[in-house]
Design a protein around this motif. Structure first.
Motif, PDB file in Angstrom:
ATOM      1  N   LEU A  21      -6.994 -11.533   7.196  1.00 13.20           N
ATOM      2  CA  LEU A  21      -7.458 -10.904   6.292  1.00 13.20           C
ATOM      3  C   LEU A  21      -8.736  -9.910   6.247  1.00 13.20           C
ATOM      4  O   LEU A  21      -8.516  -9.311   5.256  1.00 13.20           O
ATOM      5  CB  LEU A  21      -8.212 -12.604   4.836  1.00 13.20           C
ATOM      6  N   PHE A  24      -6.522  -6.252   5.167  1.00 11.41           N
ATOM      7  CA  PHE A  24      -5.660  -6.248   4.509  1.00 11.41           C
ATOM      8  C   PHE A  24      -6.006  -5.102   3.368  1.00 11.41           C
ATOM      9  O   PHE A  24      -4.812  -4.481   3.808  1.00 11.41           O
ATOM     10  CB  PHE A  24      -6.120  -7.914   3.429  1.00 11.41           C
ATOM     11  N   ARG A  25      -7.193  -4.410   2.776  1.00 12.38           N
ATOM     12  CA  ARG A  25      -7.352  -3.448   2.013  1.00 12.38           C
ATOM     13  C   ARG A  25      -6.965  -2.229   1.751  1.00 12.38           C
ATOM     14  O   ARG A  25      -6.213  -1.534   2.139  1.00 12.38           O
ATOM     15  CB  ARG A  25      -8.261  -3.623   0.850  1.00 12.38           C
ATOM     16  N   ARG A  26      -7.314  -2.454   3.524  1.00 13.16           N
ATOM     17  CA  ARG A  26      -7.491  -0.617   4.031  1.00 13.16           C
ATOM     18  C   ARG A  26      -6.535  -0.333   4.694  1.00 13.16           C
ATOM     19  O   ARG A  26      -5.658   0.300   4.577  1.00 13.16           O
ATOM     20  CB  ARG A  26      -8.311  -0.687   5.540  1.00 13.16           C
ATOM     21  N   TRP A  28      -3.348  -2.140   3.194  1.00 14.46           N
ATOM     22  CA  TRP A  28      -2.325  -2.084   1.766  1.00 14.46           C
ATOM     23  C   TRP A  28      -2.612  -0.189   1.169  1.00 14.46           C
ATOM     24  O   TRP A  28      -1.789   0.289   0.561  1.00 14.46           O
ATOM     25  CB  TRP A  28      -2.736  -2.723   1.318  1.00 14.46           C
ATOM     26  N   SER A  29      -3.882   0.146   1.038  1.00 13.51           N
ATOM     27  CA  SER A  29      -4.312   1.403   0.345  1.00 13.51           C
ATOM     28  C   SER A  29      -4.071   2.723   1.625  1.00 13.51           C
ATOM     29  O   SER A  29      -4.567   3.901   1.268  1.00 13.51           O
ATOM     30  CB  SER A  29      -5.665   1.478   0.300  1.00 13.51           C
ATOM     31  N   GLU A  31      -5.612   3.186   4.267  1.00 20.13           N
ATOM     32  CA  GLU A  31      -6.386   4.066   5.657  1.00 20.13           C
ATOM     33  C   GLU A  31      -5.964   3.644   7.113  1.00 20.13           C
ATOM     34  O   GLU A  31      -7.311   4.430   8.089  1.00 20.13           O
ATOM     35  CB  GLU A  31      -7.398   3.539   4.990  1.00 20.13           C
ATOM     36  N   TYR A  50       2.397  -5.690   8.126  1.00 24.01           N
ATOM     37  CA  TYR A  50       1.400  -6.317   7.870  1.00 24.01           C
ATOM     38  C   TYR A  50       1.671  -8.151   6.186  1.00 24.01           C
ATOM     39  O   TYR A  50       0.627  -8.809   6.864  1.00 24.01           O
ATOM     40  CB  TYR A  50      -0.119  -5.781   7.797  1.00 24.01           C
ATOM     41  N   LEU A  51       1.465  -7.250   6.229  1.00 23.71           N
ATOM     42  CA  LEU A  51       1.641  -8.195   4.323  1.00 23.71           C
ATOM     43  C   LEU A  51       2.847  -9.696   5.184  1.00 23.71           C
ATOM     44  O   LEU A  51       1.893 -10.592   4.964  1.00 23.71           O
ATOM     45  CB  LEU A  51       2.123  -8.004   3.260  1.00 23.71           C
ATOM     46  N   PRO A 118       3.595  -2.115   2.532  1.00 22.74           N
ATOM     47  CA  PRO A 118       2.624  -1.724   1.871  1.00 22.74           C
ATOM     48  C   PRO A 118       2.934  -0.441   1.710  1.00 22.74           C
ATOM     49  O   PRO A 118       4.013   0.526   2.508  1.00 22.74           O
ATOM     50  CB  PRO A 118       1.062  -0.539   2.494  1.00 22.74           C
TER      51      PRO A 118
END
Length: 162
Positions: A21, A24-26, A28-29, A31, A50-51, A118
């Motif tokens: 986890l 995940f934010r990197r 999805w954006s 990066e 990845y999701l 993403p």
């Protein structure tokens, strides 16, 4: 001795959840290009699916956590009274993760459904389309490619006309 195994399973599944986890934010954006730091036996997980990977890894890791916790609590208390629901819930989560594994394969192969991909990677082809593109030979009429025989002979390349 069984309690050591239960504690190891509990800590291991928690570690897998944390490692899965964290990026995940990197991803999805846009990066991060790949989640190479994941403990995956199949190699690094591509960012574009990845999701879908998380959708089956998370319930599977939670299932391992719940089964380990249930067994550990049973060893501590010596009874299943009131505790039997914990490993059963883990088993149900494991069963839920099985069809989600197929969803991960589908997203990897086709890059669809797009809401599971993403946003920066939605225009990329899936594995099936990419393999088809690799097998399809380049058209012989493309004059933008240099002719290797002319380059070896020292002759000048003809100009390309758009």
């Amino acid at each position: 001795m069984l309690w050591v195994l239960c504690v190891a399973l509990l800590l291991g599944s928690g570690f897998i959840l944390y490692k899965a986890l964290a990026p995940f934010r990197r991803i999805w954006s846009g990066e991060a290009a790949a989640a190479a730091e994941l403990p995956s036996q199949f190699g690094p997980v591509p960012a574009r699916n990845y999701l879908a990977y998380l959708l089956w890894v998370t319930p599977a890791a939670l299932a391992g956590t719940l089964v380990s916790l249930g067994l550990l609590l049973n060893l501590i208390t010596g009874s299943w009274t009131g505790l039997a629901v914990i490993p059963r819930t883990g088993f149900v989560l494991f069963l839920v993760s099985l069809p989600l594994t197929l969803l991960h394969v589908l997203v990897s192969a086709t890059n669809r459904p797009s809401f599971l991909v993403p946003p920066p990677y939605r225009d990329q082809p899936g594995a099936i389309t990419a393999a088809r593109n690799r097998r399809t030979p380049a058209s012989p009429s493309s004059s933008s490619q240099p002719n290797p025989q002319l380059a070896l002979s020292g002759a000048k390349q003809p100009p390309s006309h758009p």
